[in-house]
Design a protein around this motif. Structure first.
Motif, PDB file in Angstrom:
ATOM      1  N   ALA A 108       0.842  -1.206   0.000  1.00 48.93           N
ATOM      2  CA  ALA A 108       0.000   0.000   0.000  1.00 48.93           C
ATOM      3  C   ALA A 108       0.875   1.253   0.000  1.00 48.93           C
ATOM      4  N   ASP A 109       2.004   1.192   0.721  1.00 49.07           N
ATOM      5  CA  ASP A 109       2.910   2.336   0.812  1.00 49.07           C
ATOM      6  C   ASP A 109       4.316   1.890   0.408  1.00 49.07           C
ATOM      7  N   PRO A 110       4.712   2.127  -0.852  1.00 43.84           N
ATOM      8  CA  PRO A 110       6.015   1.651  -1.326  1.00 43.84           C
ATOM      9  C   PRO A 110       7.185   2.183  -0.506  1.00 43.84           C
ATOM     10  N   ALA A 111       7.112   3.433  -0.044  1.00 44.86           N
ATOM     11  CA  ALA A 111       8.227   3.992   0.739  1.00 44.86           C
ATOM     12  C   ALA A 111       8.398   3.221   2.044  1.00 44.86           C
ATOM     13  N   ASP A 112       7.279   2.864   2.637  1.00 42.17           N
ATOM     14  CA  ASP A 112       7.320   2.083   3.874  1.00 42.17           C
ATOM     15  C   ASP A 112       7.880   0.677   3.583  1.00 42.17           C
ATOM     16  N   ALA A 113       7.482   0.103   2.457  1.00 42.65           N
ATOM     17  CA  ALA A 113       7.988  -1.230   2.088  1.00 42.65           C
ATOM     18  C   ALA A 113       9.503  -1.195   1.900  1.00 42.65           C
ATOM     19  N   ILE A 114       9.999  -0.123   1.286  1.00 37.74           N
ATOM     20  CA  ILE A 114      11.451   0.021   1.088  1.00 37.74           C
ATOM     21  C   ILE A 114      12.154   0.050   2.436  1.00 37.74           C
TER      22      ILE A 114
END
Ligand code: DX5
Ligand code: ZN
Length: 218
Positions: free
Chosen positions: A203-209
């Motif tokens: 849902a949140d790519p920055a958080d996944a990174i």
């Protein structure tokens, strides 16, 4: 040593909105761009005109992964597009030393990729010609596949050879990298991690990174 580099793959991004998709991952170290020709792999993605435009608008460096036949002929134009690195497959090159030198002369870093069943040993004599070795941790062609643990011994052998050489060569893994699998690749010695579905499927790519960075344990 802090080793972690996360390179999200735009193969899992929304192809109708590539510019905004690049901005969603701007906290990553680079964007991994998968080029497929429907010959070397049974899938077709994007080619040179799209890579050129991505290079013009991307807020982070481009890491081009060429899954194409006859790399000796086609890879140099990708280096000319200004991308930070061009990685070609060992199985698709007749003259990998010549090609790596050609890519560097054109201003790109040179990467050599290996399919899961290809050994790294035949290429260790050309380590000084390379900036990166990419060990595929799935058969190339598609995102969303399961990480192949059988590649771990090869990652360890490549890490040992790089360390013994004293050269600054990155060791990239690509395919099936998730919060659950990334530590195994990191523990084996990888220092650059490609993740497609684990980043763009979140849902949140920055958080996944950021979660992937933590999960490397590096
Ligand atoms: C597969 C590509 C990968 C792919 C990874 O052939 O080279 O870069 O996008 O996708 P995931 O992370 O979903 O396995
Ligand atoms: Zn890739």
């Amino acid at each position: 040593m802090a080793r972690c580099c996360i390179h999200p793959s735009i193969l899992s991004a929304d192809f109708a909105n590539l510019q905004s998709e690049l901005h969603r991952i701007r906290t990553a170290d680079a964007v991994h761009v998968d080029v497929m020709d429907n010959h070397f792999v049974p899938n077709l993605s994007i080619g040179l005109p799209v890579v050129r435009r991505l290079q013009e608008v991307s807020p982070i460096p481009l890491d081009a992964h060429l899954m194409i036949a006859d790399a000796d002929r086609w890879a140099p134009a990708y280096a000319d597009s200004g991308v930070a690195s061009v990685t070609f497959h060992a199985e698709a090159s007749v003259a990998p030393v010549k090609l790596a030198r050609d890519l560097r002369e054109r201003g790109a870093k040179a990467g050599l990729a290996l399919r899961p069943g290809s050994a790294v040993e035949p290429f260790l004599d050309m380590l000084e010609e390379l900036d990166m070795i990419l060990i595929m941790t799935v058969e190339p062609g598609f995102g969303g596949q399961e990480f192949l643990d059988l590649t771990l011994p090869k990652i360890r052998r490549a890490r040992a050879a790089i360390d013994a050489s004293g050269l600054d060569v990155k060791l990239q893994v690509d395919g099936g990298i998730t919060e659950e699998t990334i530590w195994r690749a990191a523990d084996a010695g990888a220092d650059v991690f490609v993740a497609g579905s684990a980043v763009y499927g979140a849902a949140d790519p920055a958080d996944a990174i950021s979660r992937l960075r933590t999960a490397t344990g590096q």
